[in-house]
Design an enzyme around this catalytic site. Structure first.
Site, PDB file in Angstrom:
ATOM      1  N   ASP A  25      34.987  43.046  29.771  1.00  0.00           N
ATOM      2  CA  ASP A  25      34.696  44.391  29.885  1.00  0.00           C
ATOM      3  C   ASP A  25      33.454  44.958  29.021  1.00  0.00           C
ATOM      4  OD1 ASP A  25      36.112  45.067  32.300  1.00  0.00           O
ATOM      5  OD2 ASP A  25      38.080  45.085  31.335  1.00  0.00           O
ATOM      6  N   ASP A  52      37.231  43.578  39.423  1.00  0.00           N
ATOM      7  CA  ASP A  52      36.734  44.670  38.290  1.00  0.00           C
ATOM      8  C   ASP A  52      35.584  44.113  37.907  1.00  0.00           C
ATOM      9  OD1 ASP A  52      39.632  43.822  38.528  1.00  0.00           O
ATOM     10  OD2 ASP A  52      40.380  45.194  36.709  1.00  0.00           O
TER      11      ASP A  52
HETATM   12  N1  GLY Z   1      40.703  45.937  34.221  1.00  0.00           N
HETATM   13  C1  GLY Z   1      40.469  47.349  34.599  1.00  0.00           C
HETATM   14  C2  GLY Z   1      41.418  48.009  35.513  1.00  0.00           C
HETATM   15  O1  GLY Z   1      42.658  47.815  34.739  1.00  0.00           O
HETATM   16  O2  GLY Z   1      41.275  48.638  36.432  1.00  0.00           O
END
Ligand code: GLY
Length: 378
Positions: A99, A160
């Protein structure tokens, strides 16, 4: 955006409310990196033990959107303060994860794009290099997360991560070196083949054999169960494939975003409130405004890219959902810190219906998109 004058007036009024609120919130939360609110007050994830949390770029992203829409330099000042706090995470890179795109696109790259600051460019390129380092060339995927106490995640990829590819596209555009883009495209193509089901719904986690890239299995992840349809994952797919389309103009990505958007639109409940999972039991009803706001941003991007006679379906759906959010679950009071109030990070958690900073971010981005006043941050 080609919206009716009534919808424009509505969007203007929401923008007025949001900007009055955020002007007060910026002052109160100037030394924090919030994730949620506790009794209406922002919490703070800037301390060493929570500083690398994946959402820690969104407060800066919100401030940069406000800066470019209002020209008020105090937003930039606060955004830069939080950007500096994240530097230590770049040093302790083993604790970082896939992320980093969310974290440094919304903070440093936004700063660099708006002000050209060299330190911000440096941070963005550092984060892009770390994300490329998570790419498994034998499996064609970017590895999600690090070790988890309950098992080996070496072969895991998640939907994601389509959103994080933006920092790789940016790094190639910025340096003229295509290697970052090649990593992004290989991950996007693998996701295209393995995450989207024939009906347009999307898996959250797919496990691959890290030596051959064969699909081993999938998991329900933050949704209800294996085979279910976690709504935020559907939303990440819509917006994530649009990001790849924006940077590559490959029509396969636009087509993928449209297929997931059609599935999403077909499953919107009559009351316009999006559940955490489209395939969970009707009761108890847990909802997620973050899924709603992200999906709206993705659908508005589709509306921008398709011919006018096609765009209406995406535009109408987004406006309808944003109106329900604004009327029923948003808090525009300048006395409290959060805008959204009905989010869930996952289906199985102790509490539901609370504020999330990224839901606030995407709600504001969607409203600015409707008014053609947004800044392309991804
Ligand atoms: N990992 C990103 C979310 O929780 O949407």
């Amino acid at each position: 955006m080609n919206i009716t004058s009534t919808d424009r007036l509505w969007a203007e009024s929401v923008w007025e409310a949001v900007s009055a609120k955020l002007s007060a919130v910026r002052e109160r939360s100037a030394s924090k990196i919030p994730f949620t609110t506790v009794q209406g007050v922002h919490d703070d994830r800037s301390l060493p033990e929570t500083r690398n949390f994946w959402t820690n770029g969104f407060w800066a992203g919100l401030l940069w959107q406000m800066y470019q829409a209002t020209g008020d330099a105090r937003y930039a000042q606060t955004a830069r303060f939080t950007e500096g706090i994240l530097d230590q995470d770049l040093e302790e890179f083993e604790k970082l994860h896939h992320d980093v795109g969310f974290m440094w696109m919304a903070s440093s790259v936004a700063d660099y794009r708006l002000t050209g600051r060299p330190e911000a460019r440096h941070r963005g390129l550092h984060a892009a290099s770390m994300l490329s380092g998570r790419f498994n060339p034998a499996g064609d995927y970017i590895r999600a997360w690090n070790e988890k106490p309950d098992g080996d995640t070496t072969g895991w990829a998640i939907i994601d991560c389509m959103m994080n590819l933006s920092i790789l596209y940016w790094a190639s555009e910025e340096t003229g070196d295509p290697r970052f883009r090649h990593v992004a495209v290989r991950h996007a193509d693998k996701s295209l083949r393995h995450f989207i089901r024939p009906d347009g719904s999307v898996k959250h986690i797919v496990e691959f054999d890290p030596d051959t890239g064969e699909e081993v299995c999938s998991y329900g992840g933050q949704g209800y169960a294996t085979g279910s349809s976690w709504t935020r994952g559907q939303a990440w797919a819509i917006y994530g494939f649009m990001i790849s389309y924006h940077h590559t103009h490959d029509p396969r990505y636009l087509d993928a975003a449209k297929r997931v958007a059609h599935y999403f639109i077909a499953n919107i409940p009559e009351n316009g409130r999006i559940p955490v999972d489209f395939r969970s039991p009707a009761e108890p009803f847990y909802e997620d405004d973050a899924a709603t706001a992200i999906a709206c941003c993705g659908m508005l991007e589709i509306a921008r890219e398709v011919p006018e006679n096609e765009s209406d379906i995406y535009l109408r759906a987004a406006i309808r959902l944003l109106k329900v959010m604004a009327a029923e679950t948003c808090d525009f009071s300048p006395e409290t810190d959060g805008i959204t109030t009905s989010c869930s990070t996952r289906y199985y958690e102790d509490r539901h219906n609370y504020n999330l900073i990224y839901a606030d971010y995407y709600f504001v981005e969607a409203v600015l998109k409707l008014l053609d006043r947004d800044f392309w941050l991804w």
